[in-house]
Design a protein around this motif. Structure first.
Motif, PDB file in Angstrom:
ATOM      1  N   SER A  86      -7.749   5.898 -43.118  1.00  0.00           N
ATOM      2  CA  SER A  86      -7.945   4.837 -41.937  1.00  0.00           C
ATOM      3  C   SER A  86      -6.738   3.734 -42.012  1.00  0.00           C
ATOM      4  O   SER A  86      -6.647   3.155 -40.883  1.00  0.00           O
ATOM      5  N   GLU A 124      -3.969   4.989 -40.068  1.00  0.00           N
ATOM      6  CA  GLU A 124      -4.125   4.873 -38.572  1.00  0.00           C
ATOM      7  C   GLU A 124      -4.104   3.401 -37.997  1.00  0.00           C
ATOM      8  O   GLU A 124      -3.728   3.249 -36.860  1.00  0.00           O
ATOM      9  N   ALA A 125      -4.845   2.633 -38.719  1.00  0.00           N
ATOM     10  CA  ALA A 125      -4.543   1.093 -38.376  1.00  0.00           C
ATOM     11  C   ALA A 125      -3.414   0.548 -38.179  1.00  0.00           C
ATOM     12  O   ALA A 125      -2.937   0.018 -37.112  1.00  0.00           O
ATOM     13  N   GLU A 134      -1.805   2.073 -34.768  1.00  0.00           N
ATOM     14  CA  GLU A 134      -2.465   1.424 -33.939  1.00  0.00           C
ATOM     15  C   GLU A 134      -1.974   0.021 -33.485  1.00  0.00           C
ATOM     16  O   GLU A 134      -1.746  -0.248 -32.490  1.00  0.00           O
ATOM     17  N   GLU A 188       1.541   0.547 -32.167  1.00  0.00           N
ATOM     18  CA  GLU A 188       1.463   0.788 -30.503  1.00  0.00           C
ATOM     19  C   GLU A 188       0.850  -0.492 -29.769  1.00  0.00           C
ATOM     20  O   GLU A 188       1.405  -0.597 -28.463  1.00  0.00           O
ATOM     21  N   PHE A 189      -0.127  -1.209 -30.137  1.00  0.00           N
ATOM     22  CA  PHE A 189      -0.487  -2.364 -29.439  1.00  0.00           C
ATOM     23  C   PHE A 189       0.512  -3.149 -29.104  1.00  0.00           C
ATOM     24  O   PHE A 189       0.837  -3.823 -28.227  1.00  0.00           O
ATOM     25  N   THR A 209      -3.934   0.923 -23.080  1.00  0.00           N
ATOM     26  CA  THR A 209      -4.142   1.242 -24.382  1.00  0.00           C
ATOM     27  C   THR A 209      -5.649   0.664 -24.901  1.00  0.00           C
ATOM     28  O   THR A 209      -5.892  -0.724 -24.347  1.00  0.00           O
ATOM     29  N   ASP A 210      -6.384   1.247 -25.932  1.00  0.00           N
ATOM     30  CA  ASP A 210      -7.563   0.672 -26.127  1.00  0.00           C
ATOM     31  C   ASP A 210      -7.464   0.114 -27.570  1.00  0.00           C
ATOM     32  O   ASP A 210      -8.498   0.215 -28.445  1.00  0.00           O
ATOM     33  N   ASN A 211      -6.460  -0.413 -28.001  1.00  0.00           N
ATOM     34  CA  ASN A 211      -6.145  -0.625 -29.427  1.00  0.00           C
ATOM     35  C   ASN A 211      -6.372  -2.015 -29.634  1.00  0.00           C
ATOM     36  O   ASN A 211      -6.474  -2.639 -30.759  1.00  0.00           O
ATOM     37  N   GLU A 212      -7.061  -2.982 -28.848  1.00  0.00           N
ATOM     38  CA  GLU A 212      -7.415  -4.277 -29.027  1.00  0.00           C
ATOM     39  C   GLU A 212      -8.587  -4.252 -30.173  1.00  0.00           C
ATOM     40  O   GLU A 212      -8.542  -5.336 -30.903  1.00  0.00           O
ATOM     41  N   ASP A 213      -9.370  -3.215 -30.311  1.00  0.00           N
ATOM     42  CA  ASP A 213     -10.433  -3.114 -31.350  1.00  0.00           C
ATOM     43  C   ASP A 213      -9.933  -3.325 -32.786  1.00  0.00           C
ATOM     44  O   ASP A 213     -10.415  -3.751 -33.750  1.00  0.00           O
ATOM     45  N   THR A 214      -8.387  -2.825 -32.919  1.00  0.00           N
ATOM     46  CA  THR A 214      -7.814  -2.897 -34.225  1.00  0.00           C
ATOM     47  C   THR A 214      -7.940  -4.290 -34.858  1.00  0.00           C
ATOM     48  O   THR A 214      -7.714  -4.277 -35.944  1.00  0.00           O
TER      49      THR A 214
END
Length: 205
Positions: free
Chosen positions: A163, A166-167, A170, A173-174, A198-203
């Motif tokens: 993970s 992956e983080a 992300e 890409e963000f 992109t939905d990477n804000e959760d990162t």
């Protein structure tokens, strides 16, 4: 490790050039600074960027800079490709922009480089004279605020498993998409670019 697109500028060469300048900035921070400055001042030229980034008004080398002395010319020659490649990546519609970050190394080291890039980006906006974002869509302000959070991402608690990789992907890409969107809003180009959502804000949480 996930495949990352090749960076046109050699990060090792930039590091060597910075060492010659006795600069404490990392290649990632310098690239972030350049990108922020170009977003805020798209007509920025190489010499002005070098002056604002590496020298201050009271620097003992300032006369060499303003007079285009040997020191300044040597620095300009060293960073010319770095500058031009960054301008090209930000100014076309190919979506070929990527933050200059190390592709190898420990997760903690790569996270630190991401934080340094974000710090540089915010500094670049400031150096370019950007004082606020009320004249731009809310997404621009939100991205800049997110970059302030990413600037402390080196404190991100690593899980010690896949993970983490992956983080990191992300985060990168963000930043990549956010910079392209911000640059487009601040400096519209002739041919609109089609940037996927992109939905990477959760990162960031």
């Amino acid at each position: 490790m996930s495949e990352v697109k090749e960076i046109a500028v050699n990060i090792a060469q930039i590091k060597a050039d910075l060492e010659k300048l006795d600069s404490e900035m990392s290649p990632s921070e310098v690239h972030g600074t350049l990108c922020g400055a170009l977003c805020g001042k798209p007509d920025l030229n190489l010499h002005d960027w070098l002056s604002m980034t590496f020298f201050t008004a009271d620097d003992e080398n300032v006369n060499a800079i303003t007079s285009r002395g040997l020191l300044f010319e040597a620095i300009a020659d060293s960073f010319k490709t770095f500058f031009l490649e960054t301008v090209k990546a930000l100014s076309d519609n190919s979506l070929n922009f990527h933050p200059l970050l190390p592709e190898e190394g420990s997760e903690s080291m790569r996270l630190q480089a991401i934080a340094e890039w974000a710090q540089g980006y915010l500094m670049g906006l400031s150096l370019a004279g950007v004082k606020g974002f009320t004249d731009y869509p809310g997404e621009v302000k939100e991205f800049v605020e997110a970059m302030a959070s990413i600037a402390t991402v080196d404190d991100y608690e690593l899980a010690g498993d896949d993970s983490d990789e992956e983080a990191i992907i992300e985060f990168i890409e963000f930043i990549r998409i956010g910079v392209l969107l911000t640059n487009e809003e601040m400096n519209p180009i002739r041919v609109p670019i089609d940037i996927p959502p992109t939905d990477n804000e959760d990162t960031l949480h």
